[in-house]
Design an enzyme around this catalytic site. Structure first.
Site, PDB file in Angstrom:
ATOM      1  N   LEU A 172       0.912  -1.320  -0.025  1.00 34.70           N
ATOM      2  CA  LEU A 172       0.020  -0.121   0.147  1.00 34.70           C
ATOM      3  C   LEU A 172       0.954   1.269  -0.064  1.00 34.70           C
ATOM      4  CD1 LEU A 172      -2.820  -1.217   2.723  1.00 34.70           C
ATOM      5  CD2 LEU A 172      -3.042  -0.640   0.208  1.00 34.70           C
ATOM      6  N   HIS A 195     -24.090  15.810  13.482  1.00 32.09           N
ATOM      7  CA  HIS A 195     -25.394  15.530  12.731  1.00 32.09           C
ATOM      8  C   HIS A 195     -25.841  16.319  11.516  1.00 32.09           C
ATOM      9  CE1 HIS A 195     -29.314  13.651  12.232  1.00 32.09           C
ATOM     10  NE2 HIS A 195     -29.723  14.731  12.330  1.00 32.09           N
TER      11      HIS A 195
END
Ligand SMILES: Cc1cc2nc3c(=O)[nH]c(=O)nc-3n(C[C@H](O)[C@H](O)[C@H](O)COP(=O)(O)OP(=O)(O)OC[C@H]3O[C@@H](n4cnc5c(N)ncnc54)[C@H](O)[C@@H]3O)c2cc1C
Length: 468
Positions: free
Chosen positions: A322, A447
């Protein structure tokens, strides 16, 4: 030309170029030798970056074609211009590669265009493309030569009809039928690209599950979602031959359990069965640098090879192949050479598959914990119950947190769902700080965001989710 350097890095990929920049920051006189004519390595030229460009562009096309009408956005006559899409991708690659060249100049890293060969423990010979060569002296050498695509015995990759990931990043037209050999992340990302652009994609995988090494519950959900998207899977099958025939490709494969043989015709075959460390022409055995049985350069915990002033990092050594793992090692080794305590925490290396939805993981899988006889708790939360995912119509997937039964310490996080490639960073940070599931559950998450699914999964570890 002859010059003396504190450090010569061979290979200008994410491991090599990051190492060179960090070393220069630390005051080391640094050079980087790169043979492909452009900086950025596999990642930037034929890996992470072009594949993510095509994943993004093909997803936009697919959404415009399949979803927009249902969302009240009416467009007719949507056409694919593959040449324009490819030039878009190539432009991104070029700009980013030039950016690395700029960073070299800014940090005073000397960039040699050519193939680096280790002549002796403190001598590197650079072979330029015009056949000229010159010597550079190096107090320290870092080998960061990366990896190349692997194949199967008897299968010849021609990069036309039988391609590696490099060929699959540059098809000039959408293949009607594409067979992908290997159900790892590269095959599935490229399979997704071409499937969204209109190919009929079949993945043939030797194992009876996809994405080996991934938490099994996540990988089986992943396969279900990809199947729903139209990708076909032939699992538990061994490919025995791939042949060009009258402009088509014939793939033969045999079921591992039933021994039933099948044959399938297609336009293109992507062979994505893994990658192998690349050390060709480096002169390793002559100078006495050891490799393991998988062809990887052997290193100790300080990333030192069998010669103590020569180090190796990235895909050419053990560990996940990676880009960010290579970068971390690049920084660590530069710091070690400069006399600091460079270090990589191999327990917290995230992995992301950039399909839609994305898959992101960090830490131990449930299978690993079972294998280690570790007692653990599981908290899960589905995106179906996450308000942001719901309003965006992207409710596939879930978050899964694994925590120590006694201490509540987070041991692993596995997510399949929208934007989780970005969300996993929060979990990697939490794990670096040794967080408990309770710490995450008590952290206020904005939120409405997808990240609330992480908070809820952490609450679920203690069986107290609010929204499910
Ligand atoms: C299609 C694809 C998609 C991928 N997507 C991702 C992803 O999304 N995220 C991720 O983390 N990883 C991804 N990877 C993996 C990632 O590209 C590699 O892990 C990463 O590039 C390894 O970095 P490296 O510096 O070790 O080697 P490389 O990037 O391979 O760089 C090595 C460089 O060394 C040069 N070189 C080799 N020998 C010599 C020599 N003797 N002299 C001079 N130069 C030499 C090569 O030309 C090359 O440029 C992807 C790979 C592929 C193929």
């Amino acid at each position: 030309m002859e010059d003396n350097f504190d450090l010569v890095v061979i290979g200008g990929g994410p491991g090599g170029y990051v190492c060179a920049i960090r070393a220069a920051q630390l005051g080391l006189k640094t050079a980087c030798v790169e043979s492909r004519g452009a900086l950025g390595g596999t990642c930037l030229n034929v890996g992470c970056i072009p594949s993510k460009s095509l994943l993004n562009l093909s997803e936009n096309y697919h959404k415009a074609k399949k979803d927009f009408n249902n969302q009240g956005i009416e467009i007719s006559d949507i056409k694919l211009n593959i040449n324009k899409m490819m030039s878009n991708k190539e432009k991104s690659v070029q700009v980013l590669s030039k950016g690395v060249e700029f960073l070299f100049k800014k940090n005073k890293v000397t960039y040699f265009k050519g193939k680096g060969v280790i002549f002796s423990k403190d001598d590197v010979v650079v072979y330029e493309s015009n056949n000229k060569k010159f010597n550079i002296k190096a107090k320290n050498i870092v080998i960061a030569t990366g990896s190349s695509p692997a194949s199967l015995p008897g299968i010849e990759i021609d990069e036309k009809n039988i391609v590696s990931s490099t060929g699959a990043l540059s098809f000039s037209e959408v293949p009607k039928d594409l067979i992908v050999i290997g159900g790892g992340y590269i095959g599935l990302e490229m399979g997704s690209v071409w499937s969204r652009l209109g190919s009929n994609v079949t993945v043939i995988e030797y194992l009876d599950f996809i994405t080996p090494g991934m938490d099994k519950e996540i990988s089986s959900e992943f396969q279900k979602i990809l199947t729903k998207q139209g990708i076909k899977f032939k699992l538990n099958n061994k490919v025995t031959s791939v042949k060009n025939q009258n402009g088509k490709v014939i793939v033969d494969y045999t079921n591992n359990t039933t021994a039933i043989k099948e044959s399938k015709e297609c336009d293109k075959v992507l062979v994505s069965v893994g990658r192998k460390p690349y050390t060709e022409g480096l002169n390793l055995s002559k100078v006495g640098i050891k490799k393991d049985d998988k062809g990887r350069i052997e290193v100790n915990e300080k990333l030192q090879t069998s010669l103590k002033n020569i180090y190796a990092i990235g895909d050419v050594i053990k560990g996940p192949m990676l880009a960010h793992k290579a970068e971390e090692e690049g920084i660590a080794v530069a710091e070690i050479i400069a006399g600091q305590a460079g270090h990589v925490n191999y327990d917290v290396i995230p992995g992301v598959v950039y399909t839609s939805p994305e898959v992101a993981t960090v830490g131990k899988t449930e299978e690993q914990l079972k294998n280690d006889n570790k007692s653990y708790k599981v908290g899960k939360f589905p995106f179906l119950a996450n308000s942001r995912a719901k309003v965006n119509n992207e409710t596939d997937g879930f978050v899964k947190i694994l925590a120590d039964s006694e201490t509540d310490k987070v041991l692993g996080v596995h997510i399949i769902g929208p934007h989780c490639g970005d969300m996993i960073a929060e979990m990697a940070l939490a794990m670096e700080f040794g967080a408990s599931a309770e710490d995450i559950a008590r952290t206020c998450h904005a939120h409405p965001t997808h990240t609330e699914a992480i908070k809820e999964a952490a609450l679920a570890v203690d069986k107290r989710p609010i929204h499910f």
